[in-house]
Design a protein around this motif. Sequence first.
Motif: not given
Length: 303
Positions: A143-151, A252-255, A268-271, A273-276
């Motif tokens: 449990m950690g991180g987020s693809t959107t907002h933080g807390n 791909s997830v990096h801090v 988090c690479d959720q593009r 329109t490009r190769m992720r």
Amino acid sequence: MESLIIDCDPGVDDMVAILLAHHVANVKGIVTVSGNVPVATTTWNALLATELLQVNTPVYRGSSKPLESEPVHSEHVHGSNGLGGVVRIEQRRVSEEKGGVDFLLEEASPEDWIVALGPLTNLATAIQRDPDWVERIRGISMMGGSTTHGNITPTAEFNVYADPEAAAIVFESGADIRMCGLNLTHQFLTSDETVKELHGIDSDLAKFVTPMLKFLLDRMESLNGRRFAALHDPCAVLAVTHPSIFGFEELSVHVELSGTLTRGMTVCDQRTTRMREQPNVWVAQEIDAATALSLVVGSLKSP
Ligand code: BDR
Ligand code: CA
């Protein structure tokens, strides 16, 4: 049943996750870490969970501070004892002599999932001491991180923010990682309805969890005006034991370690329109929340 080692900082939702894990998996050991509250308190709380469950799962005390930064706690959410001030039950259990990181390095084996529910300090220390350790475990469900907002900040989730250097080491480690971030856990909400349902269960576990959950709802209401509380940490248990109730996407997830506004953010690479970038994490994007809640409630029905 899957074999789990739980690395945690109990914490209201960590406690619920520990109780759930003992119902749906084999728990080989519990390692504690500084997080929601200092490590002495998280260790005491983990021992209390084993007392409540009447099990002999060993508890190993882990890191007392993050790798490079000062400890960050979350008493404003979990209360000063980490359990929402819920009356402490007497317990005389003590943690193992072996340290938490030594336990992870020496006793984790290829069938064990490490379920990480707090800052990732212990896991990163194990990887620093032996980078091949990740090849000797089944994987890490966190449990950690987020693809959107933080807390804790607009962009960072608490567990990653509390020790970003450690989280970066874990994400770069090559381990098989499942990530339950805020984007996922905020789909798994409890409310006064949940408290009412728990009130109807005549078990010691339900009687213990009910006031904790009520405390969490009170805190959430004072923090954001809404009486909903996400059950973050149980998601990382269920991601191992009940993967079919999740939708995962490999990303791909990096801090981020240095941004003034974004330290501790999981990028988090959720593009579209490009190769992720090359993926390194199975990110949980969806959960069947009704089934998850019934599993959690079911785990509190005994003893
Ligand atoms: C995470 O932070 C802690 O406060 C909770 O126990 C959970 O692990 C949520 O951001
Ligand atoms: Ca936690």
